[in-house]
Design a protein around this motif. Structure first.
Motif, mmCIF file in Angstrom:
data_model
loop_
_atom_site.group_PDB
_atom_site.id
_atom_site.type_symbol
_atom_site.label_atom_id
_atom_site.label_comp_id
_atom_site.label_asym_id
_atom_site.label_seq_id
_atom_site.Cartn_x
_atom_site.Cartn_y
_atom_site.Cartn_z
ATOM 1 N N PRO A 138 102.613 -56.235 34.444
ATOM 2 C CA PRO A 138 103.520 -54.888 33.899
ATOM 3 C C PRO A 138 104.289 -55.301 32.656
ATOM 4 O O PRO A 138 104.085 -56.504 32.114
ATOM 5 C CB PRO A 138 104.614 -55.033 35.283
ATOM 6 N N SER A 139 105.039 -54.319 32.074
ATOM 7 C CA SER A 139 105.986 -54.589 31.079
ATOM 8 C C SER A 139 106.994 -55.732 31.327
ATOM 9 O O SER A 139 107.360 -55.857 32.497
ATOM 10 C CB SER A 139 106.644 -53.407 30.568
ATOM 11 N N GLU A 140 107.426 -56.512 30.439
ATOM 12 C CA GLU A 140 108.327 -57.562 30.626
ATOM 13 C C GLU A 140 109.722 -56.984 31.346
ATOM 14 O O GLU A 140 109.964 -57.571 32.363
ATOM 15 C CB GLU A 140 108.681 -58.512 29.399
ATOM 16 N N HIS A 141 110.129 -55.840 30.946
ATOM 17 C CA HIS A 141 111.151 -55.234 31.711
ATOM 18 C C HIS A 141 110.680 -54.139 32.134
ATOM 19 O O HIS A 141 110.240 -53.482 31.222
ATOM 20 C CB HIS A 141 112.325 -55.000 30.645
ATOM 21 N N ARG A 142 110.881 -54.051 33.449
ATOM 22 C CA ARG A 142 110.547 -52.730 34.140
ATOM 23 C C ARG A 142 110.688 -51.396 33.321
ATOM 24 O O ARG A 142 109.643 -50.433 33.456
ATOM 25 C CB ARG A 142 111.056 -52.515 35.293
ATOM 26 N N ASP A 143 111.810 -51.018 32.993
ATOM 27 C CA ASP A 143 112.108 -49.884 32.313
ATOM 28 C C ASP A 143 111.616 -49.711 30.776
ATOM 29 O O ASP A 143 112.112 -48.796 29.859
ATOM 30 C CB ASP A 143 113.632 -49.485 32.524
ATOM 31 N N GLU A 144 111.080 -50.651 30.284
ATOM 32 C CA GLU A 144 110.338 -50.596 28.756
ATOM 33 C C GLU A 144 108.972 -50.223 28.691
ATOM 34 O O GLU A 144 108.170 -50.520 27.786
ATOM 35 C CB GLU A 144 110.920 -52.028 28.146
#
Length: 351
Positions: free
Chosen positions: A21-27
């Motif tokens: 996944p992206s390092e930060h979920r919402d990015e």
């Protein structure tokens, strides 16, 4: 003549399948499709907030993935067997529907042993499909202890296409932050993009949330193998829509606000329980709703979803919602712009 399976095929370069996944979920990246203007924008998932007003409703699927993949050894031969728990048939007698691999070695009457100390045993009591079996688990302890044992021995079932080894972080990565009701064998992936921070920001802006439960089964990912889509049968999955969600959603429908289905599982749940005047009813039971074009949606008027693989039932639902030609255009753009597909991939907002 209706849509055919071949209408949902496209070339997906293998490097666009997201293994992490992206390092930060919402990015994660967010592609925004506006159906009215037929426009496509490229944003980040956390920019979602710009498209919603106070008292718009986001509908979340609060199902929780349980560690459904076990590895056991067959009695006498000691052969290593993978057992994938699909659903509990009877809590009292500890009967489960499972898939086994390699299936050819597993016959009725065989016993499988799990754990270093072999404290959990299962007996094969029936064949269901080519890889499907019914197992009866034998365990010396209460039901709660038995479930804890399954959790202790099981691992997070990552999708088949992810070829890497399961990592400890996957247990947390592969769960939405609002997961509550245990029972899914796969995560409702559109929800994986929400961070605590983003949910808080949406809440402060005045967005309302409603929760439904649909326990995602493997059937969601079963390939469609018939050219005539009306002949495809979805596996049944258990769903629950309770009164508070119904009230929140129907109020938004009456006030002509946005009702946003976060994921195809939410959309299927909502469309499985529509009243004759196009509002939502409470629901508790099983649904095998299969949505493909043309289809008239009754409840949600916008949706968040991931990028799906060719010929999948999920892609068919998105096509029904976005309009087939618009969806095709968006997917061509996604491939060109190297959006990431599938479970850990990027997201799409369809308005």
């Amino acid at each position: 003549m209706g849509m055919k399976l071949s209408h949902f095929n496209f070339d997906l370069p293998p490097e666009l399948l997201a293994e992490y996944p992206s390092e930060h979920r919402d990015e994660a990246r967010l592609m925004v499709l506006n159906r009215k203007d037929q426009t496509i924008e490229h944003r980040q998932f956390k920019d979602l907030i710009d498209y919603f007003e106070p008292h718009d409703v986001m509908v979340l699927n609060n199902t929780k993935v349980f560690p459904a993949r076990l590895f056991g050894n067959k009695e006498k031969t000691g052969a290593r067997i993978e057992v994938f728990l699909l659903r509990e048939l009877n809590a009292e007698t500890r009967l489960w529907d499972v898939l086994v691999d390699p299936a050819r070695k597993i016959r009725i009457g065989n016993k499988l042993y799990f754990g270093e100390d072999e404290s959990l045993v299962a007996e094969v009591i029936d064949n269901t499909t080519s890889r499907g079996r019914t197992l009866r688990f034998l365990y010396d302890g209460s039901y709660e202890e038995f479930r804890n044992k399954l959790t202790e021995l099981g691992e997070t079932p990552l999708p088949k296409y992810i070829k890497r080894e399961v990592q400890p972080e996957d247990q947390e990565r592969y769960q939405t932050i609002y997961a509550k009701q245990e029972g899914a064998v796969a995560a409702p992936t559109a929800g994986l993009h929400f961070s605590k921070h983003l949910l808080k920001r949406l809440e402060i802006k005045g967005i309302d949330f409603a929760e439904v439960t649909l326990h995602v089964g493997l059937g969601t990912f079963s390939p469609v193998e018939v050219e005539d889509l009306s002949k495809h049968k979805m596996d049944s999955e258990e769903a629950f829509i309770e009164k508070p969600a119904v009230e929140t959603i129907n109020k938004a429908i009456n006030e002509k606000r946005k009702v946003c289905a976060v994921g195809t599982t939410v959309m299927r749940s909502l469309e499985s329980s529509v009243s004759s005047n196009k509002t939502l009813n409470e629901f508790s039971g099983w649904t095998n709703k299969f949505i493909f074009p043309p289809y008239d949606f009754s409840i949600a008027n916008c949706m968040i979803t991931n990028f799906h693989t060719p010929k999948s039932t999920l892609l068919m639902m998105v096509s029904a919602f976005a309009g087939h030609d618009f969806m095709k255009k968006a997917y061509e753009e996604a491939v060109k712009e190297k959006y990431k597909f599938y479970t850990y991939g990027d997201a799409m907002l369809i308005l």
